[in-house]
Design an enzyme around this catalytic site. Structure first.
Site, PDB file in Angstrom:
ATOM      1  N   SER A   1       0.831  -1.198   0.000  1.00  0.00           N
ATOM      2  CA  SER A   1       0.000   0.000   0.000  1.00  0.00           C
ATOM      3  C   SER A   1       0.873   1.258   0.000  1.00  0.00           C
ATOM      4  O   SER A   1       1.604   1.489  -0.966  1.00  0.00           O
ATOM      5  CB  SER A   1      -0.953  -0.044   1.194  1.00  0.00           C
ATOM      6  OG  SER A   1      -1.984   0.926   1.068  1.00  0.00           O
TER       7      SER A   1
ATOM      8  N   ASP B   1     -10.147  -3.742  -5.564  1.00  0.00           N
ATOM      9  CA  ASP B   1      -9.502  -3.037  -4.461  1.00  0.00           C
ATOM     10  C   ASP B   1     -10.257  -1.734  -4.186  1.00  0.00           C
ATOM     11  O   ASP B   1     -10.350  -0.878  -5.068  1.00  0.00           O
ATOM     12  CB  ASP B   1      -8.042  -2.732  -4.824  1.00  0.00           C
ATOM     13  CG  ASP B   1      -7.239  -2.139  -3.669  1.00  0.00           C
ATOM     14  OD1 ASP B   1      -7.852  -1.580  -2.741  1.00  0.00           O
ATOM     15  OD2 ASP B   1      -6.003  -2.228  -3.709  1.00  0.00           O
TER      16      ASP B   1
ATOM     17  N   HIS C   1      -8.012  -5.206  -0.911  1.00  0.00           N
ATOM     18  CA  HIS C   1      -6.833  -4.410  -0.600  1.00  0.00           C
ATOM     19  C   HIS C   1      -5.942  -5.199   0.361  1.00  0.00           C
ATOM     20  O   HIS C   1      -6.322  -5.496   1.488  1.00  0.00           O
ATOM     21  CB  HIS C   1      -7.246  -3.072   0.032  1.00  0.00           C
ATOM     22  CG  HIS C   1      -6.102  -2.108   0.209  1.00  0.00           C
ATOM     23  ND1 HIS C   1      -5.499  -1.486  -0.859  1.00  0.00           N
ATOM     24  CD2 HIS C   1      -5.446  -1.687   1.322  1.00  0.00           C
ATOM     25  CE1 HIS C   1      -4.537  -0.696  -0.417  1.00  0.00           C
ATOM     26  NE2 HIS C   1      -4.472  -0.814   0.904  1.00  0.00           N
TER      27      HIS C   1
END
Length: 433
Positions: free
Chosen positions: A234, A367, A396
């Site tokens: 991320s 996501d 995610h």
């Protein structure tokens, strides 16, 4: 007289059909629709309730949808030379991916990994790093056993998400796998995260890579000339991408032999808008903001005692969303005019061409942070050292596999193969290009 078909008979037939369809995806739609009609007919004429009919029909239709649209091989966007490199050294990237069947939607697939997967046992040795501006970072090291160590030291540098660190379950899984492969792993804990003390009124953001550069310097001071493979999750993936783009422009990659980026957004403006949608606002936005604010609260004295701050810390700790946090803290702290300018600077889509080491990005089409329409597929096919692997489902940082996703995820499998490929065969790709 026609024999009565019992509910037990129906369940047995249903289970057997599941086994058959698991290996015959092309027939899945026809089979499930046929089963739906069959079960509905017999349930109706065996005096079953309408609820049972609707439930069985719904399950069959969902499973048909799952097998037709989610059980697929990942899509890979890259140039032909990189594709051949992956085919040779990373076969999992070309295998059918079976997302956990009972996780419905990107939000559920994101949370299922965190709730179900356990932290694997990893023994860390913490190193505190003092930075040039007086700030502090903590590095958590974990080494393979002597029996696994073979040859020169290879380093896996792990960079967690927005508020994560060495304690996250996805972190421990990668570090555990790295040790199994004989690699030394080190986790970079950002300022104020994972029990890292905040010693200056300066935090971190998605565009400043000076802390990562400092960490790489520490690594090479401890292990001169060692190759480094970076895993960025991320925000960690955004920072790793930013670093590669900048180092590619300057011609200095600091011994980095490859990068695996997982669930990193490439268009931060779109990500901000996605996180303002009602469901994402409740499930992600509020929680992440509360974690950021909590980290500030734990170090509030640093800000109270500082002179010349360009922001109001009392106003910052009252924010509820990430957009507010960025506007009230990140923008003034790092010299932007507004958060939109910050998001533009944090977006890396147009700078991927500067990357000069093997770089593989993994993103899921569902996501909530970075859906498929926000992924720069064209830019990946235009860059010789970059590849984008996308799945239709995964959420995610999810990418859970199997019926009960407690085992290795797709990320774990890709990491094992791609890191080994970069350490052992990275020169093959450079030789071609």
């Amino acid at each position: 007289m026609t024999a009565m078909i019992t509910r037990s008979d129906l369940l047995t037939a249903f289970a057997n059909s599941m086994i058959f369809i698991y290996q015959h995806k092309l027939l899945s739609s026809v089979v499930f629709i046929s089963l739906s009609i069959y079960f509905t007919y017999h349930l109706v004429f065996s005096a079953s309730t309408l609820f049972h009919v609707a439930l069985m029909s719904g399950i069959c239709l969902y499973l048909a949808y799952y097998w037709m649209f989610h059980v697929q091989k990942p899509d890979i966007y890259c140039q032909e030379a990189f594709r051949r490199f992956l085919e040779c050294h990373c076969p999992t990237a070309f295998s059918v991916y079976y997302p956990t069947v009972w996780t419905v939607g990107g939000h559920v697939r994101s949370f299922s990994r965190g709730f179900i997967q356990r932290r694997l046992p990893v023994q860390y040795e913490r190193e505190t790093v003092k930075l040039a501006d007086g700030g502090t970072l903590c590095l958590d090291w974990t080494k393979p056993s002597k029996q696994q160590t073979n040859g020169s030291t290879k380093i896996v540098l792990f960079m967690a998400g927005l508020t994560g660190g060495s304690k996250e379950n996805y972190t421990t899984r990668i570090c555990h796998k790295a040790n199994e492969l004989g690699y030394t792993a080190v986790v970079m804990n950002n300022r104020g995260c994972a029990d890292t003390p905040l010693t200056t009124p300066m935090t971190y953001c998605a565009t400043v890579t000076a802390d990562l550069q400092a960490v790489l310097s520490v690594i090479h001071k401890r292990y001169p000339n060692c190759p480094v493979f970076i895993v960025g999750i991320s925000l960690g993936g955004v920072l790793a991408t930013q670093y590669l783009c900048k180092s590619g422009e300057s011609g200095n990659d600091a011994g980095v032999v490859g990068v695996l980026s997982v669930s990193a957004p490439f268009d931060c403006m779109t990500t901000s808008l996605q996180l303002e949608l009602p469901l994402s606002l409740v499930t992600f936005n509020y929680f992440l903001t509360s974690q950021l604010v909590r980290n500030l609260h734990q170090n509030i004295d640093i800000f109270k005692k500082a002179d010349g701050l360009t922001f109001d810390i009392d106003a910052v700790v009252q924010v509820k969303t990430l957009a507010e946090f960025d506007e009230k803290l990140v923008v003034p702290m790092f010299g932007y005019n507004d958060r939109f300018e910050y998001y533009m600077d944090a977006s890396t889509s147009e700078r991927l061409k500067h990357i000069s080491v093997p770089y593989l990005a993994m993103n899921a089409g569902d996501d909530p942070f970075a859906p498929h329409f926000a992924l720069p597929t064209q830019q990946f096919t235009s860059s010789q050292y970059t590849a984008l692997l996308t799945t239709t489902a995964g959420g995610h940082i999810g990418f859970a596999d199997s019926i009960w996703p407690s085992g290795p995820t797709l990320v774990d499998k890709i990491f094992a193969e791609f890191s080994t490929a970069c350490f052992e065969h990275g020169n093959e790709l450079k030789a071609v290009n």
